[in-house]
Design a protein around this motif. Structure first.
Motif, PDB file in Angstrom:
ATOM      1  N   PRO A  73      45.113 105.008  -8.499  1.00 27.70           N
ATOM      2  CA  PRO A  73      44.715 106.417  -8.412  1.00 27.70           C
ATOM      3  C   PRO A  73      43.365 106.561  -7.721  1.00 27.70           C
ATOM      4  CG  PRO A  73      45.349 105.837 -10.658  1.00 27.70           C
ATOM      5  CD  PRO A  73      45.315 104.575  -9.870  1.00 27.70           C
ATOM      6  N   SER A  74      43.227 107.633  -6.943  1.00 30.15           N
ATOM      7  CA  SER A  74      41.995 107.825  -6.180  1.00 30.15           C
ATOM      8  C   SER A  74      40.942 108.598  -6.951  1.00 30.15           C
ATOM      9  CB  SER A  74      42.315 108.570  -4.881  1.00 30.15           C
ATOM     10  OG  SER A  74      42.885 109.831  -5.188  1.00 30.15           O
ATOM     11  N   GLY A  75      41.325 109.268  -8.001  1.00 30.47           N
ATOM     12  CA  GLY A  75      40.358 110.040  -8.764  1.00 30.47           C
ATOM     13  C   GLY A  75      40.984 110.561 -10.032  1.00 30.47           C
ATOM     14  N   GLY A  76      40.217 111.332 -10.753  1.00 26.32           N
ATOM     15  CA  GLY A  76      40.692 111.936 -11.996  1.00 26.32           C
ATOM     16  C   GLY A  76      40.761 110.923 -13.123  1.00 26.32           C
ATOM     17  N   TRP A  77      41.373 111.374 -14.210  1.00 26.09           N
ATOM     18  CA  TRP A  77      41.443 110.518 -15.392  1.00 26.09           C
ATOM     19  C   TRP A  77      42.406 109.355 -15.203  1.00 26.09           C
ATOM     20  CZ3 TRP A  77      37.363 110.674 -17.984  1.00 26.09           C
ATOM     21  CH2 TRP A  77      36.647 111.847 -18.109  1.00 26.09           C
TER      22      TRP A  77
ATOM     23  N   GLU B 291      45.977 114.849  -5.347  1.00 28.06           N
ATOM     24  CA  GLU B 291      46.874 115.976  -5.555  1.00 28.06           C
ATOM     25  C   GLU B 291      46.129 117.177  -6.124  1.00 28.06           C
ATOM     26  OE1 GLU B 291      47.196 113.009  -8.844  1.00 28.06           O
ATOM     27  OE2 GLU B 291      47.658 112.906  -6.746  1.00 28.06           O
ATOM     28  N   ASP B 292      45.056 116.933  -6.920  1.00 27.95           N
ATOM     29  CA  ASP B 292      44.241 118.044  -7.431  1.00 27.95           C
ATOM     30  C   ASP B 292      43.387 118.643  -6.324  1.00 27.95           C
ATOM     31  OD1 ASP B 292      45.256 117.618  -9.920  1.00 27.95           O
ATOM     32  OD2 ASP B 292      43.518 116.488 -10.656  1.00 27.95           O
ATOM     33  N   ALA B 293      42.902 117.824  -5.409  1.00 24.11           N
ATOM     34  CA  ALA B 293      42.026 118.299  -4.346  1.00 24.11           C
ATOM     35  C   ALA B 293      42.783 119.158  -3.348  1.00 24.11           C
ATOM     36  CB  ALA B 293      41.389 117.098  -3.633  1.00 24.11           C
ATOM     37  N   VAL B 294      44.095 118.945  -3.191  1.00 21.70           N
ATOM     38  CA  VAL B 294      44.895 119.683  -2.209  1.00 21.70           C
ATOM     39  C   VAL B 294      45.121 121.115  -2.678  1.00 21.70           C
ATOM     40  CG1 VAL B 294      47.147 119.796  -1.079  1.00 21.70           C
ATOM     41  CG2 VAL B 294      45.987 117.611  -1.346  1.00 21.70           C
TER      42      VAL B 294
END
Length: 183
Positions: free
Chosen positions: A104-108, A179-182
């Motif tokens: 994963p690139s970020g987040g939890w 996916e959150d950043a998009v």
């Protein structure tokens, strides 16, 4: 001798891994590929026995004897993931498999991944420390085992640095998953 065996073990690992995956996906010889992939941990056992024999014969434990123990500890904990990493890429490239998994690139999700990898590093250091401790006990002479003791003092440093740059950082600054950043 130990330096050569460590280098040979690392080269042998990648050669056996490459041959194992080549025979599995290109030649389609599954049993032979399994035999080749099983050869990787056998190299680690050979390195362990060679180190023990060298120390039992009265050798002084130098920094490379300690490095052999650390190499074995990390090989036990990370060898399987390295094989899985290579297998996914080989299957994708040569057998039409799905794209390889990416961390994963970020987040939890990234934070959980970093914690999992750090716990593997802690376990690798614990295995290494156990091997170093066994070597110190086996040698039975503080002067001859000083090289092993020096590595024991480095294990907390490895775990500490890994914590700061891995799960510590990811916990404080998880960032956003792609996916959150998009959105």
């Amino acid at each position: 001798m130990i330096v050569g065996l460590i280098v040979a073990s690392e080269i042998g690992f990648w050669v056996l891994l490459g041959l194992g995956l080549f025979t599995r996906y290109v030649l389609r010889l599954r049993r032979l590929s399994v035999a080749l992939l099983i050869g990787s941990p056998v190299l680690d056992v050979v390195l362990l026995f060679a180190t023990v024999i060298d120390l039992r014969r009265g050798g002084t434990a130098g920094p490379f004897h300690g490095l052999a123990a650390v190499y074995l500890g990390f090989s036990v904990m990370f060898g399987h993931s390295m094989i899985r990493w290579a297998d996914q890429r080989f299957a994708h490239r040569f057998a039409g498999g799905p794209p390889p998994w990416k961390p994963p690139s970020g987040g939890w999700a990234r934070t959980r991944h970093e914690w999992r990898e750090w716990f593997k590093a802690v376990a690798a250091c614990a295995i290494s420390a156990a091997l170093l401790g066994a070597g110190i006990l086996m040698v039975g002479d503080a002067t001859r085992s000083a090289g092993l003791l020096a590595w024991l003092t480095r294990m907390p440093l490895v775990v500490g640095i890994w914590f700061v740059v891995g799960p510590g950082w990811a916990t404080l600054f998880p960032g956003r998953a792609k996916e959150d950043a998009v959105r």
